[in-house]
Scaffold this motif. Sequence first.
Motif, PDB file in Angstrom:
ATOM      1  N   PRO A 107       0.822  -1.213   0.000  1.00 40.12           N
ATOM      2  CA  PRO A 107       0.000   0.000   0.000  1.00 40.12           C
ATOM      3  C   PRO A 107       0.859   1.267   0.000  1.00 40.12           C
ATOM      4  N   ALA A 108       0.335   2.300  -0.660  1.00 41.00           N
ATOM      5  CA  ALA A 108       1.074   3.554  -0.761  1.00 41.00           C
ATOM      6  C   ALA A 108       0.097   4.710  -0.965  1.00 41.00           C
ATOM      7  N   VAL A 109       0.611   5.912  -0.754  1.00 39.18           N
ATOM      8  CA  VAL A 109      -0.125   7.138  -1.034  1.00 39.18           C
ATOM      9  C   VAL A 109       0.736   7.952  -1.990  1.00 39.18           C
ATOM     10  N   ARG A 110       0.106   8.454  -3.059  1.00 37.05           N
ATOM     11  CA  ARG A 110       0.847   9.232  -4.060  1.00 37.05           C
ATOM     12  C   ARG A 110       0.331  10.666  -4.080  1.00 37.05           C
ATOM     13  N   PHE A 111       1.271  11.607  -4.107  1.00 37.53           N
ATOM     14  CA  PHE A 111       0.956  13.026  -4.260  1.00 37.53           C
ATOM     15  C   PHE A 111       1.614  13.520  -5.539  1.00 37.53           C
ATOM     16  N   GLU A 112       0.902  14.356  -6.283  1.00 38.58           N
ATOM     17  CA  GLU A 112       1.473  15.075  -7.421  1.00 38.58           C
ATOM     18  C   GLU A 112       1.581  16.533  -6.969  1.00 38.58           C
ATOM     19  N   THR A 113       2.805  17.044  -6.879  1.00 40.16           N
ATOM     20  CA  THR A 113       3.007  18.406  -6.402  1.00 40.16           C
ATOM     21  C   THR A 113       3.841  19.187  -7.423  1.00 40.16           C
ATOM     22  N   SER A 114       4.067  20.439  -7.126  1.00 40.05           N
ATOM     23  CA  SER A 114       4.889  21.269  -8.010  1.00 40.05           C
ATOM     24  C   SER A 114       6.321  20.755  -8.079  1.00 40.05           C
ATOM     25  N   ARG A 115       6.710  19.921  -7.135  1.00 41.86           N
ATOM     26  CA  ARG A 115       8.065  19.344  -7.131  1.00 41.86           C
ATOM     27  C   ARG A 115       8.110  17.946  -7.723  1.00 41.86           C
ATOM     28  N   GLY A 116       6.975  17.480  -8.226  1.00 41.51           N
ATOM     29  CA  GLY A 116       6.939  16.157  -8.839  1.00 41.51           C
ATOM     30  C   GLY A 116       6.097  15.175  -8.056  1.00 41.51           C
ATOM     31  N   THR A 117       6.245  13.914  -8.409  1.00 38.98           N
ATOM     32  CA  THR A 117       5.483  12.837  -7.776  1.00 38.98           C
ATOM     33  C   THR A 117       6.196  12.368  -6.522  1.00 38.98           C
ATOM     34  N   VAL A 136       5.707   9.292  -3.690  1.00 39.20           N
ATOM     35  CA  VAL A 136       5.006   8.084  -3.282  1.00 39.20           C
ATOM     36  C   VAL A 136       5.518   7.668  -1.908  1.00 39.20           C
ATOM     37  N   VAL A 137       4.565   7.502  -0.980  1.00 42.35           N
ATOM     38  CA  VAL A 137       4.889   7.092   0.384  1.00 42.35           C
ATOM     39  C   VAL A 137       4.347   5.685   0.588  1.00 42.35           C
ATOM     40  N   LYS A 138       5.223   4.733   0.859  1.00 39.70           N
ATOM     41  CA  LYS A 138       4.790   3.372   1.173  1.00 39.70           C
ATOM     42  C   LYS A 138       4.316   3.386   2.629  1.00 39.70           C
ATOM     43  N   ILE A 139       3.171   2.753   2.854  1.00 41.60           N
ATOM     44  CA  ILE A 139       2.523   2.943   4.148  1.00 41.60           C
ATOM     45  C   ILE A 139       2.163   1.653   4.877  1.00 41.60           C
ATOM     46  N   GLU A 140       2.068   1.803   6.173  1.00 41.82           N
ATOM     47  CA  GLU A 140       1.370   0.864   7.038  1.00 41.82           C
ATOM     48  C   GLU A 140       0.008   1.507   7.260  1.00 41.82           C
ATOM     49  N   ILE A 141      -0.989   0.698   7.559  1.00 37.26           N
ATOM     50  CA  ILE A 141      -2.333   1.237   7.735  1.00 37.26           C
ATOM     51  C   ILE A 141      -2.825   0.980   9.153  1.00 37.26           C
ATOM     52  N   ALA A 142      -3.341   2.032   9.783  1.00 38.58           N
ATOM     53  CA  ALA A 142      -3.949   1.921  11.110  1.00 38.58           C
ATOM     54  C   ALA A 142      -5.458   1.994  10.922  1.00 38.58           C
ATOM     55  N   ASP A 153      10.184   8.319   2.751  1.00 37.64           N
ATOM     56  CA  ASP A 153       9.119   7.829   1.876  1.00 37.64           C
ATOM     57  C   ASP A 153       8.356   6.655   2.483  1.00 37.64           C
ATOM     58  N   ARG A 154       8.317   6.619   3.805  1.00 35.34           N
ATOM     59  CA  ARG A 154       7.550   5.621   4.549  1.00 35.34           C
ATOM     60  C   ARG A 154       6.645   6.348   5.518  1.00 35.34           C
ATOM     61  N   LYS A 166      -9.842  21.375  11.078  1.00 41.65           N
ATOM     62  CA  LYS A 166     -10.702  21.131   9.916  1.00 41.65           C
ATOM     63  C   LYS A 166     -10.988  19.636   9.889  1.00 41.65           C
ATOM     64  N   PRO A 167     -12.185  19.251   9.465  1.00 47.87           N
ATOM     65  CA  PRO A 167     -12.491  17.816   9.414  1.00 47.87           C
ATOM     66  C   PRO A 167     -11.570  17.072   8.447  1.00 47.87           C
ATOM     67  N   SER A 168     -11.150  15.894   8.877  1.00 46.99           N
ATOM     68  CA  SER A 168     -10.352  15.014   8.020  1.00 46.99           C
ATOM     69  C   SER A 168     -10.860  13.592   8.200  1.00 46.99           C
ATOM     70  N   LYS A 169     -10.708  12.806   7.171  1.00 55.51           N
ATOM     71  CA  LYS A 169     -11.086  11.392   7.247  1.00 55.51           C
ATOM     72  C   LYS A 169      -9.855  10.501   7.288  1.00 55.51           C
ATOM     73  N   TYR A 170      -8.744  11.054   6.833  1.00 53.66           N
ATOM     74  CA  TYR A 170      -7.485  10.310   6.784  1.00 53.66           C
ATOM     75  C   TYR A 170      -6.373  11.202   7.324  1.00 53.66           C
ATOM     76  N   VAL A 171      -5.401  10.577   7.987  1.00 58.21           N
ATOM     77  CA  VAL A 171      -4.207  11.304   8.415  1.00 58.21           C
ATOM     78  C   VAL A 171      -3.009  10.439   8.051  1.00 58.21           C
ATOM     79  N   LEU A 172      -2.062  11.041   7.343  1.00 60.27           N
ATOM     80  CA  LEU A 172      -0.831  10.359   6.951  1.00 60.27           C
ATOM     81  C   LEU A 172       0.311  10.921   7.780  1.00 60.27           C
ATOM     82  N   GLU A 173       0.984  10.050   8.523  1.00 62.68           N
ATOM     83  CA  GLU A 173       2.168  10.463   9.278  1.00 62.68           C
ATOM     84  C   GLU A 173       3.416  10.024   8.527  1.00 62.68           C
ATOM     85  N   VAL A 174       4.335  10.964   8.347  1.00 63.54           N
ATOM     86  CA  VAL A 174       5.620  10.706   7.689  1.00 63.54           C
ATOM     87  C   VAL A 174       6.716  11.355   8.533  1.00 63.54           C
TER      88      VAL A 174
END
Length: 160
Positions: free
Chosen positions: A38-48, A50-56, A75-76, A129-137
């Motif tokens: 599992p991973a989360v991908r962001f496309e930003t002004s600095r490029g792609t 990808v953070v490989k993740i554990e899921i809680a 990147d974890r 602000k309401p959030s449904k997901y939180v990614l810790e890096v």
Amino acid sequence: MRRIAAGSAVLALAAISLCAFTCRGSAAPREEATVSEPAVRFETSRGTWVVKIEIARTEQEMQRGLMYRTKLDQDRGMLFLFAVPEVHAFWMHNTLIPLDMIFLGEDRAVVGIVANAAPQTDTLRRVNKPSKYVLEVGGGEAAAHGVVPGARAVFLGVRE
């Protein structure tokens, strides 16, 4: 005259169909399931990024989070999946390393970031602000990769 109207109707129908298949609006980006972990991908002004993740998912997994770890590779991270969007608060009790907390709305857009949360404190961190997901890096990674409020995340191989 009928022929032109019929042709216009066909073109209009084709345009609507194309938009329906390509427009995403404010809906969450589609998940991609063909990844090795599992991973989360962001496309930003600095490029792609990808953070490989554990899921809680469970209460126990969420309570433990990244506590007691002495390092977190680049990147974890850990993705917290909540049932409903709310204002979520995190503490760093028994967390030994600084973390960035990236709060994502139901549409997976970044609603706020707590950067470089100091370790080993019970101070609550939130973005109000309401959030449904939180990614810790690791601390500083969000800024290094250009993740800012409004950036969208795509979940890769994440089953909710």
